[in-house]
Design a protein around this motif. Structure first.
Motif, short mmCIF file in Angstrom:
data_model
loop_
_atom_site.label_atom_id
_atom_site.label_comp_id
_atom_site.label_asym_id
_atom_site.label_seq_id
_atom_site.Cartn_x
_atom_site.Cartn_y
_atom_site.Cartn_z
N UNK A 169 13.45 -6.32 5.85
CA UNK A 169 14.17 -6.84 4.68
C UNK A 169 13.69 -8.24 4.31
N UNK A 170 13.38 -9.06 5.30
CA UNK A 170 12.85 -10.40 5.00
C UNK A 170 11.49 -10.29 4.31
N UNK A 171 10.64 -9.37 4.78
CA UNK A 171 9.35 -9.15 4.11
C UNK A 171 9.57 -8.69 2.67
N UNK A 172 10.52 -7.80 2.48
CA UNK A 172 10.81 -7.30 1.13
C UNK A 172 11.31 -8.42 0.23
N UNK A 173 12.09 -9.33 0.76
CA UNK A 173 12.58 -10.46 -0.05
C UNK A 173 11.43 -11.36 -0.49
N UNK A 174 10.46 -11.56 0.40
CA UNK A 174 9.28 -12.35 0.03
C UNK A 174 8.51 -11.65 -1.09
N UNK A 175 8.29 -10.36 -0.94
CA UNK A 175 7.58 -9.59 -1.97
C UNK A 175 8.35 -9.58 -3.29
N UNK A 176 9.65 -9.44 -3.20
CA UNK A 176 10.48 -9.44 -4.40
C UNK A 176 10.46 -10.82 -5.06
N UNK A 204 0.85 -1.20 0.00
CA UNK A 204 0.00 0.00 0.00
C UNK A 204 0.88 1.25 0.00
N UNK A 205 1.95 1.23 0.77
CA UNK A 205 2.86 2.39 0.79
C UNK A 205 3.54 2.55 -0.56
N UNK A 206 3.98 1.44 -1.16
CA UNK A 206 4.66 1.52 -2.46
C UNK A 206 3.71 1.94 -3.59
N UNK A 207 2.41 1.76 -3.38
CA UNK A 207 1.44 2.23 -4.38
C UNK A 207 1.48 3.75 -4.49
N UNK A 208 1.99 4.40 -3.45
CA UNK A 208 2.11 5.87 -3.46
C UNK A 208 3.39 6.33 -4.13
N UNK A 209 4.34 5.42 -4.33
CA UNK A 209 5.61 5.77 -4.97
C UNK A 209 6.76 5.01 -4.34
N UNK A 210 7.92 5.14 -4.96
CA UNK A 210 9.12 4.46 -4.50
C UNK A 210 9.45 4.85 -3.07
N UNK A 211 10.13 3.93 -2.37
CA UNK A 211 10.55 4.19 -1.00
C UNK A 211 11.76 3.34 -0.68
N UNK A 212 12.56 3.82 0.26
CA UNK A 212 13.72 3.06 0.73
C UNK A 212 13.26 2.09 1.82
N UNK A 213 14.15 1.18 2.17
CA UNK A 213 13.86 0.23 3.24
C UNK A 213 13.58 0.99 4.54
N UNK A 214 14.38 2.00 4.82
CA UNK A 214 14.17 2.79 6.04
C UNK A 214 12.80 3.46 6.04
N UNK A 251 6.47 0.55 11.31
CA UNK A 251 6.41 -0.76 11.96
C UNK A 251 7.33 -0.84 13.16
N UNK A 252 6.90 -1.59 14.16
CA UNK A 252 7.70 -1.82 15.34
C UNK A 252 8.46 -3.14 15.15
N UNK A 253 9.39 -3.12 14.19
CA UNK A 253 10.22 -4.30 13.92
C UNK A 253 11.57 -3.85 13.39
N UNK A 254 12.50 -4.75 13.41
CA UNK A 254 13.86 -4.43 13.01
C UNK A 254 13.98 -4.30 11.49
N UNK A 255 15.03 -3.63 11.05
CA UNK A 255 15.30 -3.52 9.61
C UNK A 255 15.50 -4.90 8.97
N UNK A 256 16.22 -5.83 9.64
CA UNK A 256 16.33 -7.17 9.04
C UNK A 256 14.97 -7.84 8.85
#
Length: 117
Positions: free
Chosen positions: A47-54, A23-33, A39-44
């Motif tokens: 990153x794991x969520x992003x790997x699944x999406x990718x 939903x956030x990316x539907x608004x435009x590009x964004x960095x991992x940060x 979210x109340x979770x770590x960057x790693x």
């Protein structure tokens, strides 16, 4: 689209964090940060969520100097929408038949004497 691709897309969409990222990316590009901020979770973990999406083809990442923006890739979502469309038509037809039946049940009945003939 293969059934495996459809399965990967649905598996990716099963997680609310990944849906929020999309939903956030539907608004435009964004960095991992930027994606991690709400979210109340770590960057790693993000990153794991992003790997699944990718892996499901729902996002892509490019490299511009040290900036690695993520962007939405809507093709797999279109494939899901096309797959669901078949079933939407089925349900629409079922609801139309049910509506016709309910109208028939609610229609005023004629005089009982009229039905004898």
């Amino acid at each position: 689209m293969t059934d495996d691709q459809l399965s990967a897309t649905f598996a990716s969409l099963a997680d609310p964090t990944r849906r929020a990222i999309l939903a956030r990316l539907a608004l435009g590009e964004a960095t991992v940060n930027e994606l991690a901020e709400p979210f109340d979770m770590s960057l790693p973990a993000i990153s794991r969520h992003l790997k699944v999406l990718e892996g499901a083809g729902l996002i892509s990442r490019s490299r511009t100097a040290q900036w690695r923006p993520c962007r939405l890739e809507a093709g797999p979502l279109r494939d899901v929408a096309n797959w669901v469309e078949h079933y939407r038509r089925f349900w629409d037809a079922s609801f139309d038949r049910m509506a016709d039946y309910l109208k028939e049940l609610q229609a005023p009945k004629g005089d009982p004497d009229d039905r004898k003939n």
